[in-house]
Scaffold this active site. Structure first.
Site, PDB file in Angstrom:
ATOM      1  N   SER A 148       9.769 -21.698  18.270  1.00 59.26           N
ATOM      2  CA  SER A 148       8.606 -22.365  18.594  1.00 59.26           C
ATOM      3  C   SER A 148       9.408 -23.340  19.701  1.00 59.26           C
ATOM      4  O   SER A 148      10.559 -23.891  19.459  1.00 59.26           O
ATOM      5  CB  SER A 148       7.523 -23.624  17.571  1.00 59.26           C
ATOM      6  OG  SER A 148       7.674 -24.688  17.516  1.00 59.26           O
ATOM      7  N   TYR A 161       9.696 -27.664   9.083  1.00 61.58           N
ATOM      8  CA  TYR A 161       8.917 -26.584  10.156  1.00 61.58           C
ATOM      9  C   TYR A 161      10.435 -26.544  11.337  1.00 61.58           C
ATOM     10  O   TYR A 161      10.595 -25.457  11.799  1.00 61.58           O
ATOM     11  CB  TYR A 161       7.713 -26.947  10.310  1.00 61.58           C
ATOM     12  CG  TYR A 161       7.627 -25.432  11.019  1.00 61.58           C
ATOM     13  CD1 TYR A 161       6.586 -24.922  10.934  1.00 61.58           C
ATOM     14  CD2 TYR A 161       7.438 -26.172  12.502  1.00 61.58           C
ATOM     15  CE1 TYR A 161       6.818 -23.635  11.993  1.00 61.58           C
ATOM     16  CE2 TYR A 161       6.589 -26.144  13.871  1.00 61.58           C
ATOM     17  CZ  TYR A 161       6.257 -23.937  13.473  1.00 61.58           C
ATOM     18  OH  TYR A 161       6.158 -24.132  14.538  1.00 61.58           O
ATOM     19  N   LYS A 165      12.595 -23.866  13.272  1.00 62.17           N
ATOM     20  CA  LYS A 165      12.697 -22.847  14.319  1.00 62.17           C
ATOM     21  C   LYS A 165      14.065 -23.251  15.047  1.00 62.17           C
ATOM     22  O   LYS A 165      13.667 -22.340  15.872  1.00 62.17           O
ATOM     23  CB  LYS A 165      11.259 -23.738  14.754  1.00 62.17           C
ATOM     24  CG  LYS A 165      10.168 -23.362  13.599  1.00 62.17           C
ATOM     25  CD  LYS A 165       9.652 -22.258  14.029  1.00 62.17           C
ATOM     26  CE  LYS A 165       8.460 -21.469  13.818  1.00 62.17           C
ATOM     27  NZ  LYS A 165       8.083 -20.348  13.512  1.00 62.17           N
TER      28      LYS A 165
HETATM   29  P1  NAP Z   1      -1.609 -18.457  12.444  1.00 62.40           P
HETATM   30  O1  NAP Z   1      -2.809 -17.335  13.516  1.00 62.40           O
HETATM   31  O2  NAP Z   1      -2.349 -19.083  11.610  1.00 62.40           O
HETATM   32  O3  NAP Z   1      -1.661 -17.218  11.510  1.00 62.40           O
HETATM   33  C1  NAP Z   1      -0.891 -16.803  10.870  1.00 62.40           C
HETATM   34  C2  NAP Z   1      -0.488 -15.876  10.398  1.00 62.40           C
HETATM   35  O4  NAP Z   1       0.481 -15.493   9.581  1.00 62.40           O
HETATM   36  C3  NAP Z   1      -2.105 -14.412   9.371  1.00 62.40           C
HETATM   37  O5  NAP Z   1      -2.348 -13.968   9.703  1.00 62.40           O
HETATM   38  C4  NAP Z   1      -1.467 -15.005   7.916  1.00 62.40           C
HETATM   39  O6  NAP Z   1      -2.439 -13.907   7.302  1.00 62.40           O
HETATM   40  C5  NAP Z   1       0.241 -14.535   8.270  1.00 62.40           C
HETATM   41  N1  NAP Z   1       0.778 -15.463   7.006  1.00 62.40           N
HETATM   42  C6  NAP Z   1       1.205 -16.506   7.146  1.00 62.40           C
HETATM   43  N2  NAP Z   1       2.231 -16.561   5.908  1.00 62.40           N
HETATM   44  C7  NAP Z   1       3.012 -15.439   6.129  1.00 62.40           C
HETATM   45  C8  NAP Z   1       3.697 -15.100   4.952  1.00 62.40           C
HETATM   46  N3  NAP Z   1       4.513 -15.867   4.231  1.00 62.40           N
HETATM   47  N4  NAP Z   1       3.822 -13.434   5.472  1.00 62.40           N
HETATM   48  C9  NAP Z   1       2.670 -12.704   5.829  1.00 62.40           C
HETATM   49  N5  NAP Z   1       2.288 -13.493   6.326  1.00 62.40           N
HETATM   50  C10 NAP Z   1       1.959 -14.724   6.401  1.00 62.40           C
HETATM   51  O7  NAP Z   1      -0.309 -18.721  13.499  1.00 62.40           O
HETATM   52  P2  NAP Z   1      -0.097 -18.481  14.260  1.00 62.40           P
HETATM   53  O8  NAP Z   1      -0.561 -19.690  15.315  1.00 62.40           O
HETATM   54  O9  NAP Z   1      -0.255 -17.146  15.518  1.00 62.40           O
HETATM   55  O10 NAP Z   1       1.440 -18.491  14.710  1.00 62.40           O
HETATM   56  C11 NAP Z   1       2.791 -17.217  14.510  1.00 62.40           C
HETATM   57  C12 NAP Z   1       4.240 -17.951  14.811  1.00 62.40           C
HETATM   58  O11 NAP Z   1       3.969 -18.349  15.583  1.00 62.40           O
HETATM   59  C13 NAP Z   1       4.379 -18.731  13.507  1.00 62.40           C
HETATM   60  O12 NAP Z   1       5.994 -18.183  13.867  1.00 62.40           O
HETATM   61  C14 NAP Z   1       5.153 -20.010  13.951  1.00 62.40           C
HETATM   62  O13 NAP Z   1       5.636 -20.492  13.996  1.00 62.40           O
HETATM   63  C15 NAP Z   1       4.820 -20.077  15.739  1.00 62.40           C
HETATM   64  N6  NAP Z   1       4.499 -20.512  17.025  1.00 62.40           N
HETATM   65  C16 NAP Z   1       2.762 -21.252  17.125  1.00 62.40           C
HETATM   66  C17 NAP Z   1       2.723 -22.157  18.014  1.00 62.40           C
HETATM   67  C18 NAP Z   1       0.965 -22.395  18.250  1.00 62.40           C
HETATM   68  O14 NAP Z   1       0.558 -23.185  18.742  1.00 62.40           O
HETATM   69  N7  NAP Z   1      -0.420 -21.670  17.048  1.00 62.40           N
HETATM   70  C19 NAP Z   1       3.704 -22.858  18.652  1.00 62.40           C
HETATM   71  C20 NAP Z   1       4.486 -22.860  18.287  1.00 62.40           C
HETATM   72  C21 NAP Z   1       5.511 -21.471  17.652  1.00 62.40           C
HETATM   73  P3  NAP Z   1      -2.328 -14.224   5.663  1.00 62.40           P
HETATM   74  O15 NAP Z   1      -3.286 -15.904   5.509  1.00 62.40           O
HETATM   75  O16 NAP Z   1      -3.749 -12.737   4.885  1.00 62.40           O
HETATM   76  O17 NAP Z   1      -0.676 -13.792   4.825  1.00 62.40           O
END
Ligand code: NAP
Length: 257
Positions: A148, A161, A165
């Protein structure tokens, strides 16, 4: 994903994308499959897995899915058994993360700290370790961690968190050093604020949204496909000489760091 993307850089390769039933992971799974990979989708909830698989199958993509909570050893075993059945793993995308307590780092409960580090860091380490028997047999072994922008500067989410990261940046370097001689590349992508359920903690108020936008040069939040294309590059032959790196895809947030 743009309908005009019709490249097949990943034909015949087998990919695991964790946490891939929505958001960034789903976009990565979709992009890798649309470039020809056989992709294993997973997350914690069966219903999410079957919905995601059905959606991508309807697009004619080669995907399969199973339940995998990345912090559960027995679930990870099932993941690698699935890639073995598809002919062996070429690409591991470690994408899962949680943020159960959005508080200052020293206000984090021990329970939340353990959960954050189990899912965000330890599972990335264990997935990498457990993928090796298959990745070593591949001519195109690739690992990508999803970190991130908050790895670099904790102003967005000033807690455990972000510490997890930052640690992923170190895991990327250390793993890349160890696996380089085995022709396996290890890289990381650090997204800025991307429109997903996860980021609503930052964007669900007008002031939060305005603040996030003010931190970008491009004046918009990212879409999951802004990240999937970067990952597709890293795991394709085009990214074959890149290892130990983190690509920031944040719409220019680093200019404000
Ligand atoms: P999201 O849209 O909330 O999706 C989260 C996904 O993770 C869902 O498919 C959820 O499905 C699954 N999940 C949650 N806990 C899990 C676990 N313990 N084991 C396996 N699957 C799990 O999140 P996102 O924004 O795409 O984030 C994805 C990654 O990008 C993360 O590493 C996050 O830190 C990173 N990131 C996101 C942002 C942002 O702004 N969105 C920015 C920087 C980094 P279930 O509920 O079925 O498990």
């Amino acid at each position: 994903m743009s309908d005009s993307i019709k490249i097949n850089r990943l034909n015949g390769r087998v990919a695991i994308v964790t946490a891939s039933t929505e958001g960034i992971g789903f976009a990565i799974a979709r992009r890798l499959a649309s470039e020809g990979a056989k992709v294993i989708i997973s997350s914690r909830k069966e219903e999410h897995v079957s919905n995601a698989v059905n959606k991508l199958e309807r697009e004619g993509l080669h995907v399969t899915g199973l339940v995998c909570h990345v912090a559960k050893s027995e679930d990870r075993k099932k993941l690698f058994a699935a890639s073995e059945r598809l002919g062996g793993l070429d690409i591991l995308i470690s994408n899962a993360a949680v943020n159960p307590e959005v508080v200052g780092v020293l206000n984090t409960s021990e329970k939340a700290w353990d959960k954050i580090f189990d899912v965000n860091l330890k599972a990335a380490f264990l997935l990498s370790k457990e993928s090796l028997p298959q990745l070593r047999k591949s001519k195109y072994g690739r690992i990508v961690f999803v970190s991130s922008i908050s790895a670099y500067q904790h102003f967005l989410l000033p807690g455990a968190y972000s510490v997890s990261k930052t640690a992923l940046l170190g895991l990327t370097k250390a793993t890349a050093m160890q696996l380089g001689p085995q022709n396996i590349t290890v890289n990381c992508v650090a997204p800025g604020t991307i429109e997903t359920r996860f980021s609503t903690i930052l964007t669900n108020t007008k002031s939060g949204m305005e603040w996030c936008l003010s931190k970008t040069l491009l004046g918009r939040l990212g879409k999951p496909d802004d990240i999937s294309g970067v990952v597709a590059f890293l795991v394709s032959d085009d990214g074959g000489f890149v290892s130990g790196e983190t690509i920031v895809a944040s719409g220019g947030m680093t200019c404000h760091l």
